[in-house]
Design a protein around this motif. Structure first.
Motif, PDB file in Angstrom:
ATOM      1  N   LEU A   5       1.148  33.497  44.726  1.00  0.00           N
ATOM      2  CA  LEU A   5       1.131  32.841  43.425  1.00  0.00           C
ATOM      3  C   LEU A   5       0.077  31.748  43.349  1.00  0.00           C
ATOM      4  CD1 LEU A   5       2.537  32.692  40.677  1.00  0.00           C
ATOM      5  CD2 LEU A   5       4.156  31.086  41.681  1.00  0.00           C
ATOM      6  N   PHE A   6      -0.039  30.935  44.414  1.00  0.00           N
ATOM      7  CA  PHE A   6      -0.920  29.765  44.348  1.00  0.00           C
ATOM      8  C   PHE A   6      -1.417  29.432  45.752  1.00  0.00           C
ATOM      9  CE2 PHE A   6      -1.672  25.141  44.082  1.00  0.00           C
ATOM     10  CZ  PHE A   6      -2.458  25.081  42.958  1.00  0.00           C
ATOM     11  N   ARG A   7      -2.720  29.496  45.958  1.00  0.00           N
ATOM     12  CA  ARG A   7      -3.294  29.130  47.262  1.00  0.00           C
ATOM     13  C   ARG A   7      -3.370  27.609  47.374  1.00  0.00           C
ATOM     14  NH1 ARG A   7      -5.811  33.259  50.124  1.00  0.00           N
ATOM     15  NH2 ARG A   7      -6.013  35.180  48.921  1.00  0.00           N
ATOM     16  N   LEU A   8      -3.031  27.101  48.558  1.00  0.00           N
ATOM     17  CA  LEU A   8      -3.014  25.661  48.774  1.00  0.00           C
ATOM     18  C   LEU A   8      -4.229  25.152  49.543  1.00  0.00           C
ATOM     19  CD1 LEU A   8       0.758  25.272  49.663  1.00  0.00           C
ATOM     20  CD2 LEU A   8      -0.376  24.574  47.551  1.00  0.00           C
ATOM     21  N   ALA A  43      -2.444  29.358  53.570  1.00  0.00           N
ATOM     22  CA  ALA A  43      -1.638  28.270  53.029  1.00  0.00           C
ATOM     23  C   ALA A  43      -1.451  28.560  51.548  1.00  0.00           C
ATOM     24  CB  ALA A  43      -2.329  26.935  53.240  1.00  0.00           C
ATOM     25  N   ALA A  44      -0.212  28.879  51.155  1.00  0.00           N
ATOM     26  CA  ALA A  44       0.003  29.300  49.777  1.00  0.00           C
ATOM     27  C   ALA A  44       1.466  29.168  49.393  1.00  0.00           C
ATOM     28  CB  ALA A  44      -0.436  30.750  49.598  1.00  0.00           C
ATOM     29  N   ILE A  45       1.684  29.250  48.090  1.00  0.00           N
ATOM     30  CA  ILE A  45       3.030  29.345  47.536  1.00  0.00           C
ATOM     31  C   ILE A  45       3.202  30.783  47.088  1.00  0.00           C
ATOM     32  CG2 ILE A  45       4.572  28.594  45.706  1.00  0.00           C
ATOM     33  CD1 ILE A  45       3.133  25.890  45.763  1.00  0.00           C
ATOM     34  N   TRP A  46       4.283  31.404  47.535  1.00  0.00           N
ATOM     35  CA  TRP A  46       4.565  32.801  47.248  1.00  0.00           C
ATOM     36  C   TRP A  46       5.784  32.903  46.354  1.00  0.00           C
ATOM     37  CZ3 TRP A  46       1.672  36.753  49.657  1.00  0.00           C
ATOM     38  CH2 TRP A  46       0.752  36.305  50.611  1.00  0.00           C
ATOM     39  N   LEU A  47       5.786  33.870  45.497  1.00  0.00           N
ATOM     40  CA  LEU A  47       6.905  34.145  44.600  1.00  0.00           C
ATOM     41  C   LEU A  47       7.721  35.285  45.206  1.00  0.00           C
ATOM     42  CD1 LEU A  47       8.028  33.313  41.816  1.00  0.00           C
ATOM     43  CD2 LEU A  47       6.653  35.144  40.839  1.00  0.00           C
ATOM     44  N   ARG A  48       9.013  35.032  45.426  1.00  0.00           N
ATOM     45  CA  ARG A  48       9.863  36.050  46.058  1.00  0.00           C
ATOM     46  C   ARG A  48      10.101  37.253  45.140  1.00  0.00           C
ATOM     47  NH1 ARG A  48      12.232  33.887  50.758  1.00  0.00           N
ATOM     48  NH2 ARG A  48      12.365  31.623  50.698  1.00  0.00           N
ATOM     49  N   ASP A  49      10.359  36.997  43.864  1.00  0.00           N
ATOM     50  CA  ASP A  49      10.668  38.064  42.913  1.00  0.00           C
ATOM     51  C   ASP A  49       9.418  38.425  42.128  1.00  0.00           C
ATOM     52  OD1 ASP A  49      11.770  39.846  41.161  1.00  0.00           O
ATOM     53  OD2 ASP A  49      13.086  38.392  40.168  1.00  0.00           O
ATOM     54  N   GLU A  50       8.858  39.581  42.411  1.00  0.00           N
ATOM     55  CA  GLU A  50       7.610  40.000  41.788  1.00  0.00           C
ATOM     56  C   GLU A  50       7.741  40.189  40.276  1.00  0.00           C
ATOM     57  OE1 GLU A  50       4.213  43.399  42.481  1.00  0.00           O
ATOM     58  OE2 GLU A  50       5.767  43.122  43.973  1.00  0.00           O
ATOM     59  N   THR A  51       8.941  40.413  39.782  1.00  0.00           N
ATOM     60  CA  THR A  51       9.123  40.609  38.341  1.00  0.00           C
ATOM     61  C   THR A  51       8.914  39.308  37.563  1.00  0.00           C
ATOM     62  OG1 THR A  51      11.508  40.236  38.494  1.00  0.00           O
ATOM     63  CG2 THR A  51      10.734  42.516  38.700  1.00  0.00           C
ATOM     64  N   GLN A  52       8.971  38.171  38.250  1.00  0.00           N
ATOM     65  CA  GLN A  52       8.754  36.875  37.602  1.00  0.00           C
ATOM     66  C   GLN A  52       7.289  36.449  37.628  1.00  0.00           C
ATOM     67  OE1 GLN A  52      11.277  34.318  39.961  1.00  0.00           O
ATOM     68  NE2 GLN A  52      12.902  34.418  38.422  1.00  0.00           N
ATOM     69  N   PHE A  53       6.435  37.296  38.175  1.00  0.00           N
ATOM     70  CA  PHE A  53       5.050  36.885  38.399  1.00  0.00           C
ATOM     71  C   PHE A  53       4.329  36.504  37.114  1.00  0.00           C
ATOM     72  CE2 PHE A  53       0.498  37.704  38.910  1.00  0.00           C
ATOM     73  CZ  PHE A  53       0.230  36.843  39.960  1.00  0.00           C
ATOM     74  N   ASP A  54       4.430  37.315  36.072  1.00  0.00           N
ATOM     75  CA  ASP A  54       3.709  37.023  34.831  1.00  0.00           C
ATOM     76  C   ASP A  54       4.155  35.697  34.214  1.00  0.00           C
ATOM     77  OD1 ASP A  54       2.166  39.319  34.990  1.00  0.00           O
ATOM     78  OD2 ASP A  54       3.627  40.526  33.892  1.00  0.00           O
ATOM     79  N   ALA A  55       5.462  35.438  34.215  1.00  0.00           N
ATOM     80  CA  ALA A  55       5.974  34.179  33.661  1.00  0.00           C
ATOM     81  C   ALA A  55       5.501  32.996  34.502  1.00  0.00           C
ATOM     82  CB  ALA A  55       7.494  34.218  33.590  1.00  0.00           C
ATOM     83  N   ALA A  56       5.546  33.147  35.820  1.00  0.00           N
ATOM     84  CA  ALA A  56       5.103  32.060  36.701  1.00  0.00           C
ATOM     85  C   ALA A  56       3.611  31.822  36.542  1.00  0.00           C
ATOM     86  CB  ALA A  56       5.435  32.391  38.148  1.00  0.00           C
ATOM     87  N   ARG A  57       2.849  32.890  36.401  1.00  0.00           N
ATOM     88  CA  ARG A  57       1.402  32.759  36.229  1.00  0.00           C
ATOM     89  C   ARG A  57       1.076  32.029  34.923  1.00  0.00           C
ATOM     90  NH1 ARG A  57      -1.704  32.120  39.909  1.00  0.00           N
ATOM     91  NH2 ARG A  57      -2.673  30.648  38.556  1.00  0.00           N
ATOM     92  N   GLU A  58       1.818  32.320  33.849  1.00  0.00           N
ATOM     93  CA  GLU A  58       1.607  31.624  32.572  1.00  0.00           C
ATOM     94  C   GLU A  58       1.884  30.133  32.720  1.00  0.00           C
ATOM     95  OE1 GLU A  58       3.820  33.341  29.373  1.00  0.00           O
ATOM     96  OE2 GLU A  58       2.967  35.338  29.696  1.00  0.00           O
ATOM     97  N   LEU A  60       1.710  28.334  35.490  1.00  0.00           N
ATOM     98  CA  LEU A  60       0.644  27.734  36.293  1.00  0.00           C
ATOM     99  C   LEU A  60      -0.670  27.635  35.524  1.00  0.00           C
ATOM    100  CD1 LEU A  60       1.125  29.145  39.881  1.00  0.00           C
ATOM    101  CD2 LEU A  60       1.435  26.821  39.079  1.00  0.00           C
ATOM    102  N   ASP A  61      -0.989  28.647  34.730  1.00  0.00           N
ATOM    103  CA  ASP A  61      -2.220  28.594  33.932  1.00  0.00           C
ATOM    104  C   ASP A  61      -2.184  27.445  32.928  1.00  0.00           C
ATOM    105  OD1 ASP A  61      -3.227  30.741  35.320  1.00  0.00           O
ATOM    106  OD2 ASP A  61      -2.742  32.220  33.762  1.00  0.00           O
ATOM    107  N   ALA A  62      -1.032  27.249  32.291  1.00  0.00           N
ATOM    108  CA  ALA A  62      -0.885  26.139  31.343  1.00  0.00           C
ATOM    109  C   ALA A  62      -1.012  24.803  32.067  1.00  0.00           C
ATOM    110  CB  ALA A  62       0.448  26.235  30.623  1.00  0.00           C
ATOM    111  N   TYR A  63      -0.405  24.705  33.254  1.00  0.00           N
ATOM    112  CA  TYR A  63      -0.497  23.463  34.035  1.00  0.00           C
ATOM    113  C   TYR A  63      -1.949  23.176  34.417  1.00  0.00           C
ATOM    114  CZ  TYR A  63      -0.681  20.545  38.159  1.00  0.00           C
ATOM    115  OH  TYR A  63      -1.022  19.571  39.051  1.00  0.00           O
TER     116      TYR A  63
END
Length: 121
Positions: A5-8, A43-58, A60-63
């Motif tokens: 989800l996000f590289r650190l 070094a990264a943050i990973w999302l366990r549930d791949e079905t939440q990826f699009d929502a999480a990406r939105e 993070l993009d807004a942030y």
């Protein structure tokens, strides 16, 4: 399956903390990996549930868009007040670092150009 989800890497700790808090507040199930002693891992943050990826990406993009605007405003405010870092202020505050960079550039240029200069003779 987990999804990156996000590289650190090269991310300031303050920004990484904000991202962690944001993802936790939104209820995303994440975990974190480190690069390790030799820096061979990711070094990264990973999302366990791949079905939440699009929502999480939105989220993070807004942030990140908000962060970019905030940093741009801060830079513009510094420039208005005349406090923005310039080459001369950096030279005055870090003369050794700038000298070392100039020496490194000169060495790289010399190593790159010397074989071609020898061909001219």
């Amino acid at each position: 399956m987990a999804r990156l989800l996000f590289r650190l890497g090269n991310v300031p700790e303050e920004e990484a903390e904000e991202v962690r808090a944001l993802l936790d507040a939104r209820g995303f199930d994440t975990y974190e990996t480190r690069a390790g002693f030799w820096g061979l891992g990711v070094a990264a943050i990973w999302l366990r549930d791949e079905t939440q990826f699009d929502a999480a990406r939105e989220v993070l993009d807004a942030y990140q868009q908000g962060l970019a605007e905030r940093v741009r405003r801060e830079r513009d405010d510094l420039a208005e007040r005349g406090e923005a870092p310039t080459l001369w202020t950096r030279l005055r505050h870090h003369p050794i670092r700038l000298l070392m960079v100039a020496v490194a550039v000169a060495v790289i240029l010399a190593l790159t150009l010397l074989p071609f200069l020898w061909l001219i003779e």
